[in-house]
Design a protein around this motif. Structure first.
Motif, PDB file in Angstrom:
ATOM      1  N   THR A  91      21.409   1.425   4.966  1.00 31.33           N
ATOM      2  CA  THR A  91      21.052   2.680   5.625  1.00 31.33           C
ATOM      3  C   THR A  91      19.738   3.184   5.043  1.00 31.33           C
ATOM      4  O   THR A  91      19.244   2.669   4.050  1.00 31.33           O
ATOM      5  CB  THR A  91      22.142   3.747   5.416  1.00 31.33           C
ATOM      6  N   ALA A  92      19.220   4.244   5.637  1.00 30.29           N
ATOM      7  CA  ALA A  92      17.999   4.926   5.177  1.00 30.29           C
ATOM      8  C   ALA A  92      16.842   3.947   5.006  1.00 30.29           C
ATOM      9  O   ALA A  92      16.122   3.986   4.024  1.00 30.29           O
ATOM     10  CB  ALA A  92      18.266   5.690   3.885  1.00 30.29           C
ATOM     11  N   LEU A  93      16.661   3.079   5.987  1.00 30.22           N
ATOM     12  CA  LEU A  93      15.597   2.084   5.937  1.00 30.22           C
ATOM     13  C   LEU A  93      14.247   2.750   6.167  1.00 30.22           C
ATOM     14  O   LEU A  93      14.080   3.515   7.108  1.00 30.22           O
ATOM     15  CB  LEU A  93      15.824   1.012   7.001  1.00 30.22           C
ATOM     16  N   CYS A  94      13.291   2.470   5.283  1.00 34.99           N
ATOM     17  CA  CYS A  94      11.941   3.003   5.400  1.00 34.99           C
ATOM     18  C   CYS A  94      10.964   1.907   4.997  1.00 34.99           C
ATOM     19  O   CYS A  94      11.094   1.325   3.924  1.00 34.99           O
ATOM     20  CB  CYS A  94      11.780   4.225   4.494  1.00 34.99           C
ATOM     21  N   VAL A  95      10.008   1.620   5.880  1.00 35.54           N
ATOM     22  CA  VAL A  95       8.976   0.616   5.593  1.00 35.54           C
ATOM     23  C   VAL A  95       7.640   1.334   5.531  1.00 35.54           C
ATOM     24  O   VAL A  95       7.279   2.071   6.445  1.00 35.54           O
ATOM     25  CB  VAL A  95       8.953  -0.487   6.667  1.00 35.54           C
ATOM     26  N   GLU A  96       6.912   1.129   4.435  1.00 33.06           N
ATOM     27  CA  GLU A  96       5.595   1.726   4.256  1.00 33.06           C
ATOM     28  C   GLU A  96       4.580   0.622   4.032  1.00 33.06           C
ATOM     29  O   GLU A  96       4.917  -0.442   3.502  1.00 33.06           O
ATOM     30  CB  GLU A  96       5.603   2.703   3.078  1.00 33.06           C
ATOM     31  N   PRO A 100      -2.357  -4.909   3.182  1.00 35.94           N
ATOM     32  CA  PRO A 100      -1.511  -6.052   3.511  1.00 35.94           C
ATOM     33  C   PRO A 100      -0.156  -6.039   2.798  1.00 35.94           C
ATOM     34  O   PRO A 100       0.664  -6.914   3.018  1.00 35.94           O
ATOM     35  CB  PRO A 100      -2.334  -7.246   3.051  1.00 35.94           C
ATOM     36  N   LEU A 101       0.093  -5.033   1.955  1.00 33.37           N
ATOM     37  CA  LEU A 101       1.361  -4.942   1.239  1.00 33.37           C
ATOM     38  C   LEU A 101       2.366  -4.140   2.057  1.00 33.37           C
ATOM     39  O   LEU A 101       2.028  -3.094   2.618  1.00 33.37           O
ATOM     40  CB  LEU A 101       1.175  -4.263  -0.122  1.00 33.37           C
ATOM     41  N   ALA A 102       3.598  -4.618   2.105  1.00 35.06           N
ATOM     42  CA  ALA A 102       4.678  -3.911   2.797  1.00 35.06           C
ATOM     43  C   ALA A 102       5.749  -3.544   1.772  1.00 35.06           C
ATOM     44  O   ALA A 102       6.177  -4.387   0.988  1.00 35.06           O
ATOM     45  CB  ALA A 102       5.273  -4.788   3.888  1.00 35.06           C
ATOM     46  N   PHE A 103       6.153  -2.285   1.781  1.00 40.22           N
ATOM     47  CA  PHE A 103       7.180  -1.793   0.867  1.00 40.22           C
ATOM     48  C   PHE A 103       8.362  -1.319   1.682  1.00 40.22           C
ATOM     49  O   PHE A 103       8.212  -0.488   2.573  1.00 40.22           O
ATOM     50  CB  PHE A 103       6.644  -0.636   0.018  1.00 40.22           C
ATOM     51  N   ARG A 112      23.369   3.112  -3.450  1.00 37.27           N
ATOM     52  CA  ARG A 112      22.276   2.827  -4.392  1.00 37.27           C
ATOM     53  C   ARG A 112      21.002   2.504  -3.624  1.00 37.27           C
ATOM     54  O   ARG A 112      21.042   1.805  -2.610  1.00 37.27           O
ATOM     55  CB  ARG A 112      22.642   1.657  -5.299  1.00 37.27           C
ATOM     56  N   SER A 113      19.879   2.984  -4.139  1.00 30.04           N
ATOM     57  CA  SER A 113      18.618   2.697  -3.465  1.00 30.04           C
ATOM     58  C   SER A 113      18.008   1.405  -4.022  1.00 30.04           C
ATOM     59  O   SER A 113      18.158   1.087  -5.203  1.00 30.04           O
ATOM     60  CB  SER A 113      17.649   3.863  -3.628  1.00 30.04           C
ATOM     61  N   HIS A 114      17.348   0.681  -3.136  1.00 27.23           N
ATOM     62  CA  HIS A 114      16.701  -0.587  -3.479  1.00 27.23           C
ATOM     63  C   HIS A 114      15.298  -0.587  -2.892  1.00 27.23           C
ATOM     64  O   HIS A 114      15.020   0.104  -1.922  1.00 27.23           O
ATOM     65  CB  HIS A 114      17.479  -1.777  -2.904  1.00 27.23           C
ATOM     66  N   ARG A 115      14.423  -1.411  -3.480  1.00 28.89           N
ATOM     67  CA  ARG A 115      13.068  -1.557  -2.986  1.00 28.89           C
ATOM     68  C   ARG A 115      12.684  -3.032  -2.959  1.00 28.89           C
ATOM     69  O   ARG A 115      13.011  -3.763  -3.883  1.00 28.89           O
ATOM     70  CB  ARG A 115      12.077  -0.814  -3.877  1.00 28.89           C
ATOM     71  N   LEU A 116      11.995  -3.408  -1.908  1.00 29.83           N
ATOM     72  CA  LEU A 116      11.430  -4.749  -1.810  1.00 29.83           C
ATOM     73  C   LEU A 116       9.955  -4.598  -1.459  1.00 29.83           C
ATOM     74  O   LEU A 116       9.591  -3.716  -0.691  1.00 29.83           O
ATOM     75  CB  LEU A 116      12.125  -5.568  -0.716  1.00 29.83           C
ATOM     76  N   ALA A 117       9.114  -5.446  -2.021  1.00 29.59           N
ATOM     77  CA  ALA A 117       7.684  -5.421  -1.726  1.00 29.59           C
ATOM     78  C   ALA A 117       7.248  -6.816  -1.306  1.00 29.59           C
ATOM     79  O   ALA A 117       7.504  -7.784  -2.006  1.00 29.59           O
ATOM     80  CB  ALA A 117       6.891  -4.955  -2.945  1.00 29.59           C
ATOM     81  N   LEU A 133       6.603  -4.115  14.022  1.00 24.81           N
ATOM     82  CA  LEU A 133       7.228  -3.781  15.300  1.00 24.81           C
ATOM     83  C   LEU A 133       8.715  -3.472  15.152  1.00 24.81           C
ATOM     84  O   LEU A 133       9.247  -2.649  15.889  1.00 24.81           O
ATOM     85  CB  LEU A 133       7.034  -4.937  16.285  1.00 24.81           C
ATOM     86  N   ALA A 134       9.381  -4.116  14.222  1.00 26.33           N
ATOM     87  CA  ALA A 134      10.825  -3.940  14.076  1.00 26.33           C
ATOM     88  C   ALA A 134      11.194  -2.737  13.217  1.00 26.33           C
ATOM     89  O   ALA A 134      12.292  -2.195  13.344  1.00 26.33           O
ATOM     90  CB  ALA A 134      11.450  -5.191  13.472  1.00 26.33           C
ATOM     91  N   ALA A 135      10.298  -2.306  12.340  1.00 27.27           N
ATOM     92  CA  ALA A 135      10.603  -1.212  11.411  1.00 27.27           C
ATOM     93  C   ALA A 135      10.776   0.097  12.168  1.00 27.27           C
ATOM     94  O   ALA A 135      10.097   0.347  13.171  1.00 27.27           O
ATOM     95  CB  ALA A 135       9.490  -1.076  10.383  1.00 27.27           C
ATOM     96  N   PRO A 136      11.685   0.941  11.688  1.00 24.64           N
ATOM     97  CA  PRO A 136      11.853   2.245  12.342  1.00 24.64           C
ATOM     98  C   PRO A 136      10.588   3.085  12.205  1.00 24.64           C
ATOM     99  O   PRO A 136       9.909   3.041  11.188  1.00 24.64           O
ATOM    100  CB  PRO A 136      13.028   2.883  11.592  1.00 24.64           C
ATOM    101  N   VAL A 137      10.297   3.850  13.253  1.00 23.42           N
ATOM    102  CA  VAL A 137       9.092   4.681  13.280  1.00 23.42           C
ATOM    103  C   VAL A 137       9.403   6.022  12.641  1.00 23.42           C
ATOM    104  O   VAL A 137      10.431   6.636  12.920  1.00 23.42           O
ATOM    105  CB  VAL A 137       8.609   4.870  14.727  1.00 23.42           C
ATOM    106  N   LYS A 138       8.488   6.482  11.770  1.00 23.56           N
ATOM    107  CA  LYS A 138       8.652   7.800  11.165  1.00 23.56           C
ATOM    108  C   LYS A 138       8.370   8.872  12.201  1.00 23.56           C
ATOM    109  O   LYS A 138       7.515   8.702  13.071  1.00 23.56           O
ATOM    110  CB  LYS A 138       7.679   7.984  10.000  1.00 23.56           C
ATOM    111  N   ALA A 139       9.070   9.979  12.086  1.00 22.30           N
ATOM    112  CA  ALA A 139       8.811  11.093  12.987  1.00 22.30           C
ATOM    113  C   ALA A 139       7.460  11.714  12.658  1.00 22.30           C
ATOM    114  O   ALA A 139       7.065  11.809  11.497  1.00 22.30           O
ATOM    115  CB  ALA A 139       9.911  12.142  12.850  1.00 22.30           C
TER     116      ALA A 139
END
Length: 149
Positions: A91-96, A100-103, A112-117, A133-139
């Motif tokens: 849940t609470a998926l956020c891509v920033e 060229p780096l994606a977090f 528990r929160s996790h991070r991948l880079a 294209l697949a990542a959820p869009v921020k409001a």
């Protein structure tokens, strides 16, 4: 038109493999060595600077090794808004993005929160586009209200 076909609104899931970055591991090792050289070149007395330099270089190598030994993860982002990491719902998926780096930040089923880079050596350009294209869009940010009513 009677011959036109209906298109589906659901898209295919985005399957990505996350693996440790060799660039990041090399950068961590290099930072440890540079920190050791900075300590040796500083005005610290040699009996103090040499052990600290060894500690700094060792810590850089330890962090690089730890990064290289992280397990590979399978990320699936569905077209319907669901996402899974290694088969576990998240849940609470956020891509920033930072160039060229994606977090990616998310929470597992236990909260528990996790991070991948993803670094450029682990996520080629085609996969970067797919993740974008697949990542959820921020409001969008709300327009600030004026001072006077």
């Amino acid at each position: 038109m009677p011959t036109s076909q209906r298109s589906s609104r659901a898209s295919a899931p985005c399957l990505l493999e996350w693996r440790p970055s060799r660039l990041l591991a090399a950068a961590l090792a290099l930072l440890g060595v540079l920190a050791a050289l900075a300590l040796i070149g500083s005005e610290l007395p040699p009996p103090l600077s040499l052990p600290l330099a060894l500690l700094a270089a060792g810590e850089g190598l330890r962090l690089a090794r730890r990064e290289r030994l992280r397990p590979t993860r399978l990320v699936v982002i569905g077209g319907d808004g669901t996402a899974k990491v290694d088969g576990q719902a998240i849940t609470a998926l956020c891509v920033e993005w930072r160039g060229p780096l994606a977090f990616m930040r998310f929470r597992d089923v236990d909260g528990r929160s996790h991070r991948l880079a993803w670094w450029p050596d682990t996520l080629p350009a085609a996969r970067r586009r797919e993740l974008r294209l697949a990542a959820p869009v921020k409001a969008a940010a709300q327009k600030a209200s004026s001072m006077a009513p």
